[in-house]
Design an enzyme around this catalytic site. Structure first.
Site, PDB file in Angstrom:
ATOM      1  N   ASP A   9       0.870  -1.176   0.000  1.00  0.00           N
ATOM      2  CA  ASP A   9       0.000   0.000   0.000  1.00  0.00           C
ATOM      3  C   ASP A   9       0.906   1.226   0.000  1.00  0.00           C
ATOM      4  O   ASP A   9       1.359   1.677   1.047  1.00  0.00           O
ATOM      5  CB  ASP A   9      -0.902  -0.015   1.232  1.00  0.00           C
ATOM      6  N   GLU A  29      -2.231  -1.791  -4.799  1.00  0.00           N
ATOM      7  CA  GLU A  29      -3.497  -1.162  -5.140  1.00  0.00           C
ATOM      8  C   GLU A  29      -3.266  -0.138  -6.253  1.00  0.00           C
ATOM      9  O   GLU A  29      -2.260   0.574  -6.236  1.00  0.00           O
ATOM     10  CB  GLU A  29      -4.062  -0.465  -3.896  1.00  0.00           C
ATOM     11  N   ASP A  40      -2.144   1.274   7.145  1.00  0.00           N
ATOM     12  CA  ASP A  40      -1.407   1.009   5.904  1.00  0.00           C
ATOM     13  C   ASP A  40      -0.996  -0.459   5.825  1.00  0.00           C
ATOM     14  O   ASP A  40      -1.090  -1.090   4.774  1.00  0.00           O
ATOM     15  CB  ASP A  40      -0.178   1.927   5.801  1.00  0.00           C
TER      16      ASP A  40
END
Length: 167
Positions: free
Chosen positions: A14, A74, A146
């Site tokens: 992330d 992502e 995170d």
């Protein structure tokens, strides 16, 4: 025919310039288990080049320690602030490049796909994602949001790679 158990590690990522989350899960056949998680915090007062270098250095250490076979990240979302979007893009570039330097393939997933894979709903809230990560990975206590998101990305990759027959 007897099939030997195949063990694989997935690194979920992330990216962020201030706190890049990472999470490692291990897959054996169709079972997934928690290995580790963390985040890479950078000094907001340091020059961007130094912050990117810190992300690369620490992520390299994570890769060398946990030896993932595949990585997932992502996909980027557009921010209303162009400067923030550019900085996030730079961090993403480092986060994508670092596993590639080790010969590790990196797959990207849309945020809604990650949420749907983990929670069952594409518009899930962050706390719902974190709760499901803890349920799906017993013993896991993510270091921060995170790290939790990174583990969710790794779980998403596990589900989609299995759905499409990559083993």
């Amino acid at each position: 025919m007897y099939r030997k158990n195949v063990v694989m590690r997935i690194l979920g990522l992330d990216p962020s310039l201030s706190s890049t989350g990472w999470g490692v899960v291990e897959v054996e056949n169709n079972r997934v288990r928690y290995v580790a998680d963390g985040f890479i915090a950078t000094n907001v007062k340091a020059p961007i080049a130094e912050r990117l270098k810190e992300i690369n250095k620490t992520l390299s250490e994570v890769i060398e320690q946990y030896n993932p076979n595949e990585a997932a990240i992502e996909q980027v979302f557009l921010n209303s602030n162009p400067t923030s979007t550019i900085k996030l893009g730079m961090a993403r570039g480092v986060v994508i490049m670092t596993p590639a330097q080790y010969g590790i393939s990196v797959t990207e997933y849309e945020p809604n796909k990650v949420k749907k894979a983990v929670v069952g709903v594409g518009k899930a809230e962050k706390n719902q994602v974190e709760t499901m990560v803890k349920i799906l990975l017993p013993g896991c206590k993510p270091k921060n949001n995170d790290a939790s998101d990174a583990l969710a990305i790794a779980l998403c990759h596990f589900q989609y790679r299995n759905a499409y027959g990559r083993k």
